[in-house]
Design a protein around this motif. Structure first.
Motif, PDB file in Angstrom:
ATOM      1  N   PRO A  31     -10.023  -0.876   4.815  1.00 39.92           N
ATOM      2  CA  PRO A  31     -10.200  -0.705   3.365  1.00 39.92           C
ATOM      3  C   PRO A  31      -8.881  -0.913   2.624  1.00 39.92           C
ATOM      4  O   PRO A  31      -7.830  -0.476   3.092  1.00 39.92           O
ATOM      5  CB  PRO A  31     -10.677   0.753   3.238  1.00 39.92           C
ATOM      6  N   ALA A  32      -8.936  -1.584   1.506  1.00 37.76           N
ATOM      7  CA  ALA A  32      -7.737  -1.807   0.698  1.00 37.76           C
ATOM      8  C   ALA A  32      -7.509  -0.569  -0.159  1.00 37.76           C
ATOM      9  O   ALA A  32      -8.120  -0.410  -1.224  1.00 37.76           O
ATOM     10  CB  ALA A  32      -7.904  -3.055  -0.164  1.00 37.76           C
ATOM     11  N   GLU A  33      -6.643   0.327   0.296  1.00 38.92           N
ATOM     12  CA  GLU A  33      -6.406   1.581  -0.393  1.00 38.92           C
ATOM     13  C   GLU A  33      -4.959   2.013  -0.211  1.00 38.92           C
ATOM     14  O   GLU A  33      -4.276   1.535   0.707  1.00 38.92           O
ATOM     15  CB  GLU A  33      -7.337   2.669   0.143  1.00 38.92           C
ATOM     16  N   PRO A  34      -4.466   2.904  -1.077  1.00 35.51           N
ATOM     17  CA  PRO A  34      -3.090   3.387  -0.916  1.00 35.51           C
ATOM     18  C   PRO A  34      -2.931   4.176   0.376  1.00 35.51           C
ATOM     19  O   PRO A  34      -3.890   4.736   0.909  1.00 35.51           O
ATOM     20  CB  PRO A  34      -2.883   4.289  -2.136  1.00 35.51           C
ATOM     21  N   ILE A  35      -1.697   4.226   0.875  1.00 32.24           N
ATOM     22  CA  ILE A  35      -1.388   5.071   2.028  1.00 32.24           C
ATOM     23  C   ILE A  35      -1.125   6.482   1.531  1.00 32.24           C
ATOM     24  O   ILE A  35      -0.263   6.703   0.670  1.00 32.24           O
ATOM     25  CB  ILE A  35      -0.166   4.536   2.788  1.00 32.24           C
ATOM     26  N   TYR A  36      -1.892   7.427   2.032  1.00 30.84           N
ATOM     27  CA  TYR A  36      -1.705   8.827   1.668  1.00 30.84           C
ATOM     28  C   TYR A  36      -0.776   9.490   2.681  1.00 30.84           C
ATOM     29  O   TYR A  36      -1.069   9.490   3.879  1.00 30.84           O
ATOM     30  CB  TYR A  36      -3.037   9.572   1.670  1.00 30.84           C
ATOM     31  N   VAL A  37       0.341  10.078   2.201  1.00 26.42           N
ATOM     32  CA  VAL A  37       1.190  10.828   3.123  1.00 26.42           C
ATOM     33  C   VAL A  37       0.681  12.253   3.282  1.00 26.42           C
ATOM     34  O   VAL A  37       1.017  12.944   4.239  1.00 26.42           O
ATOM     35  CB  VAL A  37       2.661  10.841   2.664  1.00 26.42           C
TER      36      VAL A  37
ATOM     37  N   ALA B 243       0.804  -1.222   0.000  1.00 24.45           N
ATOM     38  CA  ALA B 243       0.000   0.000   0.000  1.00 24.45           C
ATOM     39  C   ALA B 243       0.837   1.272   0.000  1.00 24.45           C
ATOM     40  O   ALA B 243       0.305   2.371   0.005  1.00 24.45           O
ATOM     41  CB  ALA B 243      -0.933   0.006   1.219  1.00 24.45           C
ATOM     42  N   GLY B 244       2.177   1.145  -0.002  1.00 24.45           N
ATOM     43  CA  GLY B 244       3.035   2.319   0.048  1.00 24.45           C
ATOM     44  C   GLY B 244       3.510   2.580   1.470  1.00 24.45           C
ATOM     45  O   GLY B 244       3.416   1.703   2.327  1.00 24.45           O
ATOM     46  N   PRO B 245       4.022   3.782   1.696  1.00 25.31           N
ATOM     47  CA  PRO B 245       4.076   4.965   0.835  1.00 25.31           C
ATOM     48  C   PRO B 245       4.913   4.722  -0.410  1.00 25.31           C
ATOM     49  O   PRO B 245       5.796   3.881  -0.414  1.00 25.31           O
ATOM     50  CB  PRO B 245       4.735   6.020   1.729  1.00 25.31           C
TER      51      PRO B 245
END
Length: 210
Positions: A187-193, A62-64
């Motif tokens: 939730p399966a989502e990107p990690i927002y920085v 998922a990142g970052p």
């Protein structure tokens, strides 16, 4: 436990299939903005290796990192999970890079640095805050290359760290059942920085300009 893992939060992307006894399929490629061109052939090879065997989970880094890269992997993961009846789990990519008590950093642009704290939380700090941390002797690891870090004058114990699909599998296997269930429930989502930049549309979807 059969696991499919996809790590595309970095340009040096990887995909693997773990079947309990080891890795039955592994792929690696370099892509900046065209992960989808390489991802789907690698995904097909992994699914061919899996055959008719059940798939327990699809793990996506998922990142970052690359927001577009993570979105492509999540979209592919959604499709595989629906067809194969597997759980789709977004696993923080940097979990596999951190030694106990260490901090991980990367350049977040716009004068900021992404910081992963030892407790797993992620924040964006400025150069002066990062300088104070290093002056206090905080153990700093970096996903940036050593040459780049020398130019910033920020000391880091290890540089050029890269998350991998294999690392996602090892992270997942190293968690207890409760931790896995908690992560799978998110939730399966990107990690927002930073908060995503969203602008208001000129017209609502059902409106037409005159």
């Amino acid at each position: 436990m059969n696991l499919l893992a996809i790590e595309t939060s970095v340009a040096d992307a990887t995909l693997c299939l773990y079947t309990g006894g080891g890795f039955a399929a592994e792929s690696a490629w370099h892509a900046e903005r065209n992960h989808d061109a390489y991802l789907f052939p690698a995904l097909q090879r992994a699914l061919d290796a899996l055959g008719d065997s059940p798939l327990d989970a699809v793990l996506v880094g998922a990142g970052p990192g690359s927001y577009g890269g993570v979105r492509v992997a999540l979209a592919a993961g959604v499709g595989v999970s629906m067809v194969r009846g597997a759980k789709l789990v977004a696993v923080p990519s940097w979990n596999q890079l951190a030694a106990e008590g260490a901090y991980i950093i990367s350049n977040a642009r716009r004068g900021g640095w992404t910081l992963r704290k030892p407790d797993g939380t992620i924040d964006v700090i400025n150069y002066n805050e990062l300088g104070r941390m290093t002056a206090e002797g905080a153990p700093i690891y970096s996903v940036e290359d050593a040459e780049y870090m020398r130019g910033t004058h920020i000391p880091a114990e290890r540089c050029g760290l890269r998350p991998t699909a294999q690392g996602l599998v090892e992270t997942w296997l190293g968690m207890d059942d409760a931790a896995r269930a908690a992560l799978a429930a998110k939730p399966a989502e990107p990690i927002y920085v930073r908060p995503p930049h969203i602008t208001d549309a000129r017209h609502k979807p059902w409106e037409f300009p005159h």
